[in-house]
Design an enzyme around this catalytic site. Structure first.
Site, mmCIF file in Angstrom:
data_model
loop_
_atom_site.group_PDB
_atom_site.id
_atom_site.type_symbol
_atom_site.label_atom_id
_atom_site.label_comp_id
_atom_site.label_asym_id
_atom_site.label_seq_id
_atom_site.Cartn_x
_atom_site.Cartn_y
_atom_site.Cartn_z
ATOM 1 N N ASP A 1 0.863 -1.160 0.000
ATOM 2 C CA ASP A 1 0.000 0.000 0.000
ATOM 3 C C ASP A 1 0.915 1.231 0.000
ATOM 4 O O ASP A 1 2.135 1.116 0.160
ATOM 5 C CB ASP A 1 -0.978 -0.001 1.173
ATOM 6 C CG ASP A 1 -2.196 0.874 0.872
ATOM 7 O OD1 ASP A 1 -2.138 1.654 -0.097
ATOM 8 O OD2 ASP A 1 -3.198 0.791 1.594
HETATM 9 C C1 BGC Z 1 -4.995 3.273 -0.063
HETATM 10 C C2 BGC Z 1 -5.119 2.221 -1.119
HETATM 11 C C3 BGC Z 1 -5.010 2.854 -2.488
HETATM 12 C C4 BGC Z 1 -3.662 3.547 -2.568
HETATM 13 C C5 BGC Z 1 -3.387 4.171 -3.919
HETATM 14 C C6 BGC Z 1 -3.767 4.123 -0.259
HETATM 15 O O1 BGC Z 1 -3.773 5.233 0.583
HETATM 16 O O2 BGC Z 1 -4.976 2.652 1.204
HETATM 17 O O3 BGC Z 1 -6.338 1.536 -0.985
HETATM 18 O O4 BGC Z 1 -5.149 1.892 -3.480
HETATM 19 O O5 BGC Z 1 -3.641 4.565 -1.586
HETATM 20 O O6 BGC Z 1 -4.157 5.263 -4.159
#
Ligand code: BGC
Length: 758
Positions: free
Chosen positions: A291
């Site tokens: 993530d």
């Molecule tokens: C979120 C993810 C997301 C990623 C990319 C993160 O802050 O937890 O779910 O896919 O950002 O945008």
């Protein structure tokens, strides 16, 4: 042996010959052989590059504007970047891809990822809402359209579906998943994966999906986003992992790990989860993306001392690609050179990334997902029709006293009141892709579109909910003082025959980082509601929400309640379809609605405890100031018709290994209109080697019946349905007694029993 070497040489030889043209030779049919032959050509730096994911935070269609962007651009040209996110448009993805294809040595195309969560430009209901439809075909179709619109903008990889089982209404991201049940979350997740990926990942109209967040993210303590997760092994395997196993079996291309620490180990550095379970035990071949900076965040967790250490932990634990954290970029090369990590580990990660790229067909045509021809396909009529259809299937009717709904055609004066009544933005929800701000059909618009000229529709906002600017990153400022619209709203209500009160949550009250300690009506909404109620009690609450809310006052006092979630582009039209009876509501709650926030986390599939109930005194598992059960339970939802469940019959009372039982009953539409019922099957394993929930959803069917019509419904009970992660630490069924429950929600159920012999 000789033959193998010769084949490898031929493959490599022809690869070299073609590499300049960016193509792996078409004679090399097998993906694994292609991956291996390409890997053999790569330097350490090029391998690491495949594990780096950049945010495209600068304009890729013009010259890089600052030093950071120029450096990043240079890294892409040098083949040091495997993928990018948030690069949107055919032009931008084409330019970015050209940087690699025209400059790097091996010309390995990049992936372009984006959070396409409930639509790209045509916006569908937020995931929690669409799950309430229990309509897997509709959910798959919405995902298929989202994929098509993504490809029209160069995106070939979505960070969806979120399949975190989530049971805490305080957690803002509950809107992004499928609620509290592992089975429902699994089947919805698989439907979305099928919709995004189709049957063939190389089809240039489908995109790669991501199952996220692995794992336990939805169990953040106290519903506070990113918070620590305490999960025992039993719950991890029985509740959290099943949707991921289902996604892996469905061939999801990638999995995203999660921010949280799980019983002391950050998920990103969790070897047992990522390597032992996901990759080894389940044999899954895709790649794990971190993530956002979750590798580097292990430093803040107090688990890694610096980026290099974080990189070491993450790669060993099976995190394959580093999203924006810079740890792999900074640390991996030295870790290999110093012998701290085995290059084979790196190779495994690289192979996983390349495999997805080959399967997407990027080596045949690196630009195949930048399809300008599809641009005309954005938000087209056909997509909007699908959005309206799934929106109306997603609403849940919670209360309908004296049949206040559907609204009678004789009505002449309807009031539509509330801060969300003419809000064209909130229905677009959070995680809205490229859904245009203020582009949804509002409730006022939908109602006006639906009625003839003889009906007066009067709108009064009453109060503002949010104030000032709204954005993805900043908290929403709530209006707590301005009551200047109250008087007008009360006047409008006084003159109306029926009042539609449109209240709930702003789009930016749920979503990432938007945890709340209160889940009632924010701001002055409750006060407004009670003022209106004083002059007109004929109120239907049209609730807009991204989480289960505390609506206990409304449930006690109002005759009608319709849960509409945040329904997307066609929201107002879909809501009017239900309000006026053009569509008979069929949605059922995928999450329990509590009596108060103090019950959270609340879910139907609880254990019995050793003190289940004793109304006489306090020493039982409950509350002294509230009932312990939900105000509206999981699976609940009314219809404009009624359904009668006949007595269920089971084909035998004993089941032996390898056998299947058949459960059958008759469902009858006993009302006056056509309706659709979600028939739900729950199971309880009465005595087991590890305690089991009092009931667990095991299957369901959507059944449509004309007035007076009955249908015989059958469910098959097989051994798989009886299995759980037992005290032996394996999935197995255990001999003994089982209870099966059938019904239209998780509380009003008819029971039959059988036993399993072993
Ligand atoms: C979120 C993810 C997301 C990623 C990319 C993160 O802050 O937890 O779910 O896919 O950002 O945008």
């Amino acid at each position: 042996m000789k033959k193998t070497c010769l084949t490898a040489l031929i493959i490599l030889g022809s690869y070299f010959a073609q590499a300049q043209k960016s193509n792996i030779p078409s004679s090399v049919k097998n993906v694994e052989a292609k991956v291996d032959s390409l890997l053999a050509l790569m330097t350490l730096e090029e391998k690491i590059g495949q594990l780096v994911l950049y945010n495209g935070s600068w304009d890729l269609t013009g010259p890089a504007s600052n030093l950071d962007a120029r450096q990043k651009e240079q890294n892409i040209k040098n083949g040091r970047v495997g993928a990018m996110l948030n690069v949107l448009s055919v032009e931008a993805t084409t330019e970015a891809q050209k940087l690699v294809m025209e400059n790097s040595r091996l010309k390995i195309p990049m992936l372009f990822g984006y959070d396409v969560i409930h639509g790209y430009s045509t916006i569908f209901p937020v995931p929690l809402g669409e799950t309430a439809s229990w309509d897997l075909e509709a959910i798959e179709e919405a995902a298929r359209i989202a994929a098509l619109e993504s490809v029209a903008n160069g995106v070939n990889w979505t960070f969806s579906p979120m399949i975190d089982v989530s049971r805490d209404a305080r957690w803002g991201r509950i809107m992004e998943g499928s609620g509290e049940d592992p089975f429902l979350t699994s089947v919805v997740g698989v439907a979305k994966i099928k919709g995004y990926q189709g049957n063939d990942l190389s089809n240039p109209r489908t995109i790669a999906a991501t199952a996220k967040h692995f794992a336990g993210y939805g169990f953040a303590e106290a519903g506070r986003d990113y918070n620590t997760v305490h999960l025992g092994e039993n719950e991890l395997h029985n509740t959290i992992l099943p949707p991921f196993k289902a996604a892996a079996e469905a061939g999801v291309a990638t999995v995203m790990n999660s921010f949280n620490d799980l019983d002391g180990i950050p998920a990103t550095g969790h070897k047992v989860l990522q390597r032992d379970v996901l990759k080894e035990a389940w044999g899954w071949e895709g790649f794990v993306v971190s993530d956002w900076a979750s590798i580097t965040e292990m430093i803040y967790h107090g688990f890694a001392k610096d980026k290099t250490h974080a990189a070491e932990i993450a790669i060993k634990a099976g995190s394959d690609m580093d999203m924006e954290g810079g740890s792999y970029e900074e640390g991996l090369a030295n870790l290999v050179k110093d012998g701290k990590i085995d290059e084979n580990l790196l190779d495994d990660s690289v192979k996983r990334v390349l495999r997805v790229k080959f399967k997407l067909g990027l080596f045949e045509d690196p630009y195949r997902y930048a399809n300008k021809d599809l641009l005309g396909q954005l938000s087209v009529k056909e997509h909007m029709a699908v959005a309206r259809d799934i929106a109306r299937k997603s609403m849940v009717l919670l209360k309908n006293e004296k049949n206040i709904l559907p609204l009678r055609s004789t009505l002449k004066n309807i009031a539509v009141i509330g801060p969300l009544a003419d809000d064209k933005d909130t229905p677009i929800g959070n995680w809205r892709g490229q859904g245009e701000a203020n582009s949804a059909v509002s409730v006022v618009e939908g109602v006006k579109n639906a009625v003839g000229s003889g009906v007066k529709v009067t709108y009064a906002k009453g109060t503002d909910l949010g104030m000032g600017e709204r954005s993805f990153l900043m908290p929403l400022e709530i209006n707590k003082t301005d009551r200047s619209g109250f008087a007008e709203a009360v006047e409008v209500a006084r003159k109306a025959e029926v009042v539609l009160m449109v209240l709930g949550e702003d789009a930016f009250q749920s979503g990432e980082g938007r945890s709340q300690v209160e889940i009632g009506f924010a701001g002055l909404q409750q006060e407004l509601l009670e003022e209106v109620y004083k002059v007109n009690k004929n109120i239907v609450l049209v609730l807009m929400n991204g989480r289960p809310m505390d609506i206990s006052w409304a449930a006690e006092n109002l005759p009608g309640i319709l849960v509409t979630w945040q329904l997307g582009s066609e929201s107002g039209n879909a809501i009017a379809d239900v309000l006026f009876g053009k569509y008979n509501p069929s949605g059922k709650l995928p999450v329990s609605f509590p009596r108060s926030v103090g019950q959270e986390p609340l879910y139907y599939n609880q254990k019995n405890t050793g003190r289940p109930s004793s109304p006489e005194h306090v020493t039982f598992s409950g509350y002294t100031d509230s009932e312990k059960d939900a105000l509206f339970p999981f699976g609940f939802g009314l219809s404009y018709t009624t359904f009668e469940y006949g007595e269920p019959k089971i084909s035998a009372s004993q089941m032996s290994p390898g056998e299947k039982l058949e459960l059958s009953f008759t469902l009858r539409n006993t009302g006056k209109v056509k309706g659709r019922e979600v028939v739900q099957l729950y199971l309880r394993d009465v005595i087991a080697s590890a305690t089991r929930p009092m009931k667990e959803l095991k299957d369901f069917q959507l059944v449509e019946l004309a007035p007076g019509e009955s249908k015989s419904i059958k469910f098959i009970i097989d051994d798989k349905m009886l299995q759980f992660y037992s005290a032996n630490r394996i999935w197995e069924s255990e001999a003994g007694d089982f209870e099966l429950f059938l019904g239209g929600n998780s509380e009003d159920l008819k029971k039959v029993t059988f036993s399993l012999n072993k």
